[in-house]
Motif scaffolding. Sequence first.
Motif, PDB file in Angstrom:
ATOM      1  N   LEU A 168       0.911  -1.191  -0.113  1.00  0.00           N
ATOM      2  CA  LEU A 168      -0.032  -0.066   0.119  1.00  0.00           C
ATOM      3  C   LEU A 168       0.955   1.122   0.092  1.00  0.00           C
ATOM      4  N   GLY A 169       2.063   1.173  -0.715  1.00  0.00           N
ATOM      5  CA  GLY A 169       2.504   2.443  -0.916  1.00  0.00           C
ATOM      6  C   GLY A 169       1.791   3.398  -1.583  1.00  0.00           C
ATOM      7  N   GLY A 170       2.163   4.895  -1.105  1.00  0.00           N
ATOM      8  CA  GLY A 170       1.342   5.887  -1.770  1.00  0.00           C
ATOM      9  C   GLY A 170       0.046   6.083  -1.467  1.00  0.00           C
ATOM     10  N   CYS A 171      -0.636   5.168  -0.352  1.00  0.00           N
ATOM     11  CA  CYS A 171      -1.915   5.005   0.414  1.00  0.00           C
ATOM     12  C   CYS A 171      -1.958   5.841   1.645  1.00  0.00           C
ATOM     13  N   LYS A 172      -3.014   6.557   2.111  1.00  0.00           N
ATOM     14  CA  LYS A 172      -3.256   7.007   3.139  1.00  0.00           C
ATOM     15  C   LYS A 172      -4.325   6.172   3.845  1.00  0.00           C
ATOM     16  N   THR A 173      -3.774   5.199   4.617  1.00  0.00           N
ATOM     17  CA  THR A 173      -4.805   4.105   5.237  1.00  0.00           C
ATOM     18  C   THR A 173      -4.856   4.331   6.783  1.00  0.00           C
ATOM     19  N   LEU A 174      -5.530   3.491   7.329  1.00  0.00           N
ATOM     20  CA  LEU A 174      -6.055   3.683   8.877  1.00  0.00           C
ATOM     21  C   LEU A 174      -4.980   3.059   9.349  1.00  0.00           C
ATOM     22  N   SER A 175      -3.935   2.263   8.862  1.00  0.00           N
ATOM     23  CA  SER A 175      -2.946   1.438   9.440  1.00  0.00           C
ATOM     24  C   SER A 175      -1.990   2.466   9.890  1.00  0.00           C
ATOM     25  N   TYR A 176      -1.881   3.214  10.659  1.00  0.00           N
ATOM     26  CA  TYR A 176      -1.120   4.218  11.276  1.00  0.00           C
ATOM     27  C   TYR A 176      -0.099   3.871  12.475  1.00  0.00           C
ATOM     28  N   ALA A 177      -0.571   2.621  13.071  1.00  0.00           N
ATOM     29  CA  ALA A 177       0.380   2.182  14.237  1.00  0.00           C
ATOM     30  C   ALA A 177       1.754   2.383  14.046  1.00  0.00           C
ATOM     31  N   GLY A 178       2.345   1.826  12.915  1.00  0.00           N
ATOM     32  CA  GLY A 178       3.939   1.854  12.898  1.00  0.00           C
ATOM     33  C   GLY A 178       4.407   3.387  12.743  1.00  0.00           C
ATOM     34  N   ASN A 179       3.592   4.321  12.038  1.00  0.00           N
ATOM     35  CA  ASN A 179       3.824   5.697  12.066  1.00  0.00           C
ATOM     36  C   ASN A 179       3.848   6.259  13.196  1.00  0.00           C
ATOM     37  N   MET A 180       2.956   5.844  14.069  1.00  0.00           N
ATOM     38  CA  MET A 180       2.963   6.550  15.367  1.00  0.00           C
ATOM     39  C   MET A 180       3.950   6.117  16.499  1.00  0.00           C
ATOM     40  N   THR A 181       4.124   4.743  16.190  1.00  0.00           N
ATOM     41  CA  THR A 181       5.187   4.125  17.124  1.00  0.00           C
ATOM     42  C   THR A 181       6.542   4.865  16.861  1.00  0.00           C
ATOM     43  N   ALA A 182       6.933   5.098  15.547  1.00  0.00           N
ATOM     44  CA  ALA A 182       8.268   5.804  15.079  1.00  0.00           C
ATOM     45  C   ALA A 182       8.291   7.178  15.509  1.00  0.00           C
ATOM     46  N   LEU A 183       7.154   7.770  15.794  1.00  0.00           N
ATOM     47  CA  LEU A 183       7.094   9.118  16.427  1.00  0.00           C
ATOM     48  C   LEU A 183       7.195   9.068  17.901  1.00  0.00           C
ATOM     49  N   ARG A 184       6.793   8.102  18.322  1.00  0.00           N
ATOM     50  CA  ARG A 184       7.001   7.764  20.084  1.00  0.00           C
ATOM     51  C   ARG A 184       8.465   7.403  20.298  1.00  0.00           C
ATOM     52  N   HIS A 185       8.902   6.571  19.398  1.00  0.00           N
ATOM     53  CA  HIS A 185      10.319   6.293  19.617  1.00  0.00           C
ATOM     54  C   HIS A 185      11.267   7.487  19.367  1.00  0.00           C
ATOM     55  N   ALA A 186      10.923   8.287  18.543  1.00  0.00           N
ATOM     56  CA  ALA A 186      11.904   9.717  18.543  1.00  0.00           C
ATOM     57  C   ALA A 186      11.601  10.322  19.459  1.00  0.00           C
ATOM     58  N   THR A 187      10.405  10.455  19.942  1.00  0.00           N
ATOM     59  CA  THR A 187      10.106  11.484  21.175  1.00  0.00           C
ATOM     60  C   THR A 187      10.835  10.923  22.442  1.00  0.00           C
ATOM     61  N   ALA A 188      10.762   9.662  22.744  1.00  0.00           N
ATOM     62  CA  ALA A 188      11.341   8.988  23.986  1.00  0.00           C
ATOM     63  C   ALA A 188      12.955   9.050  23.838  1.00  0.00           C
ATOM     64  N   ALA A 189      13.619   9.202  22.627  1.00  0.00           N
ATOM     65  CA  ALA A 189      14.869   9.380  22.606  1.00  0.00           C
ATOM     66  C   ALA A 189      15.233  11.211  22.509  1.00  0.00           C
ATOM     67  N   GLY A 190      14.198  11.772  22.690  1.00  0.00           N
ATOM     68  CA  GLY A 190      14.528  13.118  22.831  1.00  0.00           C
ATOM     69  C   GLY A 190      14.294  14.010  21.807  1.00  0.00           C
ATOM     70  N   PHE A 191      13.808  13.584  20.722  1.00  0.00           N
ATOM     71  CA  PHE A 191      13.958  14.103  19.308  1.00  0.00           C
ATOM     72  C   PHE A 191      12.236  14.743  19.005  1.00  0.00           C
ATOM     73  N   ASP A 192      12.104  15.641  18.082  1.00  0.00           N
ATOM     74  CA  ASP A 192      10.674  16.010  18.063  1.00  0.00           C
ATOM     75  C   ASP A 192      10.062  15.042  16.981  1.00  0.00           C
ATOM     76  N   ASP A 193      10.617  14.420  15.994  1.00  0.00           N
ATOM     77  CA  ASP A 193       9.959  13.730  14.891  1.00  0.00           C
ATOM     78  C   ASP A 193      10.914  12.809  14.477  1.00  0.00           C
ATOM     79  N   ALA A 194      10.208  12.049  13.375  1.00  0.00           N
ATOM     80  CA  ALA A 194      11.125  10.919  12.953  1.00  0.00           C
ATOM     81  C   ALA A 194      11.136  10.872  11.491  1.00  0.00           C
ATOM     82  N   LEU A 195      12.162  10.473  10.989  1.00  0.00           N
ATOM     83  CA  LEU A 195      12.572  10.662   9.450  1.00  0.00           C
ATOM     84  C   LEU A 195      12.973   9.017   8.969  1.00  0.00           C
ATOM     85  N   LEU A 196      12.107   8.431   8.182  1.00  0.00           N
ATOM     86  CA  LEU A 196      12.371   7.065   7.755  1.00  0.00           C
ATOM     87  C   LEU A 196      13.370   6.880   6.711  1.00  0.00           C
ATOM     88  N   ILE A 197      14.230   6.197   6.614  1.00  0.00           N
ATOM     89  CA  ILE A 197      15.151   5.853   5.674  1.00  0.00           C
ATOM     90  C   ILE A 197      15.018   4.247   5.202  1.00  0.00           C
TER      91      ILE A 197
END
Length: 308
Positions: A168-197
């Motif tokens: 589902l590349g290029g789609c904005k779906t409700l399956s956003y748990a991974g995205n939000m977990t990435a944000l939480r992981h970045a925040t827990a490490a002291g950052f404001d946001d996450a950049l996916l590589i």
Amino acid sequence: MSSNPSTTSVIPAPPEPVLAVLDPVTGPRLAALETPILRADEAAATRGDGAFESMHVRGQSAWLLEAHLKRLAHSAAALSLTLPPRDALEQLVLTAIEGWQERSDAEAGVKLVCARGPEYAPELGPTAYALAFGVSDTLIRRRRTGVAVASLSFGYPAAERAQAPWLLGGCKTLSYAGNMTALRHATAAGFDDALLISADGYVLEGATSTVVWTPNPGVLCTVPIDTGILPSITAEYLFEHAPELGLKPFRQLIRLPELLAADGVWLCSSVRGIIEVTSIDGCPTRRSPLTPRLTALLGFQRNAAQCV
């Protein structure tokens, strides 16, 4: 030392979001936020099976609403999801916005959600609702101060999603748990946001945003959409109008060291507008004089909640 209650300033609580539901009989209507609108077997809740769009509120409507409805239709087609009629969805968004503006004049966004509906009663059809909400003070402040981001592995090579439509590349779906977990992981490490590589080292996108950069003066870049990133409506608008600032738009792949060396790096999305990246993994990026001009080009303000 105790404070005098009569002189203590009280920060008012932000208004609650405003809910508009698509009633199968009456059409779009406002409803109390606590109104039950999902059955226990709703595919949105049990499987994240659905699509959504988030938009910035401008005047009496949503900014670039037509483009958002088009992207929603693309996401729905990839999910084999039948959407309600387009005019009903548009009216649903406008109903939520009208309800918000009757309550508050604060800067707002609106989220349109369309889910598959009840798993054991498919004859009921899809579930659709819109939620108008206030833009957070944190987001507004970051338009001025910028953000520090952490780079996180996406786990797939940059070309993988183009060869695997079920990802589902290029789609904005409700399956956003991974995205939000990435944000939480970045925040827990002291950052404001996450950049996916990507697994092969290319910059893809933010957890909930698109990456834009200037490799050198006069050029504005973002990532090619054949990598499976979400096609950004905000970045598309920015590219369409970039020549007004003397900038030539390009889409190209970039690795993290090259991004760190760029003349400017930003994250953009429909509600945040465009926010400058001030550091990546603790390494400072260059502050660009273009930031206020790009912000203004998108119709956002850096220092206040009001937008044009």
